[in-house]
Design a protein around this motif. Structure first.
Motif, mmCIF file in Angstrom:
data_model
loop_
_atom_site.group_PDB
_atom_site.id
_atom_site.type_symbol
_atom_site.label_atom_id
_atom_site.label_comp_id
_atom_site.label_asym_id
_atom_site.label_seq_id
_atom_site.Cartn_x
_atom_site.Cartn_y
_atom_site.Cartn_z
ATOM 1 N N THR A 1 0.831 -1.199 0.000
ATOM 2 C CA THR A 1 0.000 0.000 0.000
ATOM 3 C C THR A 1 0.864 1.246 0.000
ATOM 4 N N THR A 2 0.526 2.160 -0.880
ATOM 5 C CA THR A 2 1.251 3.424 -0.938
ATOM 6 C C THR A 2 0.277 4.600 -0.947
ATOM 7 N N TYR A 3 0.785 5.718 -0.496
ATOM 8 C CA TYR A 3 0.028 6.963 -0.495
ATOM 9 C C TYR A 3 0.932 8.032 -1.089
ATOM 10 N N LYS B 1 1.708 12.937 -7.782
ATOM 11 C CA LYS B 1 1.241 11.779 -8.553
ATOM 12 C C LYS B 1 1.702 11.886 -9.999
ATOM 13 N N GLY B 2 2.198 10.768 -10.504
ATOM 14 C CA GLY B 2 2.740 10.759 -11.856
ATOM 15 C C GLY B 2 4.197 11.181 -11.923
ATOM 16 N N ARG B 3 4.726 11.707 -10.821
ATOM 17 C CA ARG B 3 6.125 12.151 -10.828
ATOM 18 C C ARG B 3 6.961 11.422 -9.781
ATOM 19 N N PHE B 4 6.394 11.165 -8.613
ATOM 20 C CA PHE B 4 7.141 10.532 -7.521
ATOM 21 C C PHE B 4 6.686 9.088 -7.346
ATOM 22 N N THR B 5 7.618 8.232 -6.970
ATOM 23 C CA THR B 5 7.309 6.836 -6.675
ATOM 24 C C THR B 5 8.044 6.429 -5.410
ATOM 25 N N ILE B 6 7.320 5.831 -4.489
ATOM 26 C CA ILE B 6 7.938 5.339 -3.262
ATOM 27 C C ILE B 6 8.076 3.827 -3.355
#
Length: 124
Positions: free
Chosen positions: A56-58, A64-69
């Protein structure tokens, strides 16, 4: 448990950076690990969070569309991949680990362990 954030730097708008948050010390088993940021003169802001034992990510709407955890449990490390950086992304980025419930994931007070912060500066 100590959290060490790294990977910040000075980049130009449109560039990418990957931040890392490495945990050391006692066994690290939070419910979530999150990234927050604080720009000069502004309040601390939630950026992203990831569950430690699931997927699960927030993510902050503007990211959104630029950062990824993502996370690597074997290395006790969480990453924040930041693409298409904008000047408004300039801030000190902090990682934090804790056991928030769903309704408090975006609240800094829900996290007991904090890293020292890493500075991201995006020039226009």
């Amino acid at each position: 448990v100590q959290l060490q954030a790294s990977g910040g730097g000075l980049v130009q708008a449109g560039d990418s950076l990957t931040l890392s948050c490495a945990a050391s010390g006692d066994t690290f088993s939070p419910r979530y690990v999150a990234w927050f940021r604080q720009a000069p003169g502004k309040e601390r802001e939630f950026v992203s969070a990831i569950s430690w034992h699931g997927s699960t990510t927030y993510l902050l709407d503007s990211a959104k569309g630029r950062f990824t955890i993502s996370r690597d449990c074997d290395k006790s490390t969480v990453y924040l991949q930041m693409n298409s950086l904008k000047p408004e992304d300039t801030a000190i980025y902090y990682c934090a680990g804790g056991r928030p419930i769903t309704s408090t994931i975006r609240a800094g007070s829900s996290y007991a362990n904090w890293g020292q912060g890493t500075l991201v500066t995006v020039s226009s």
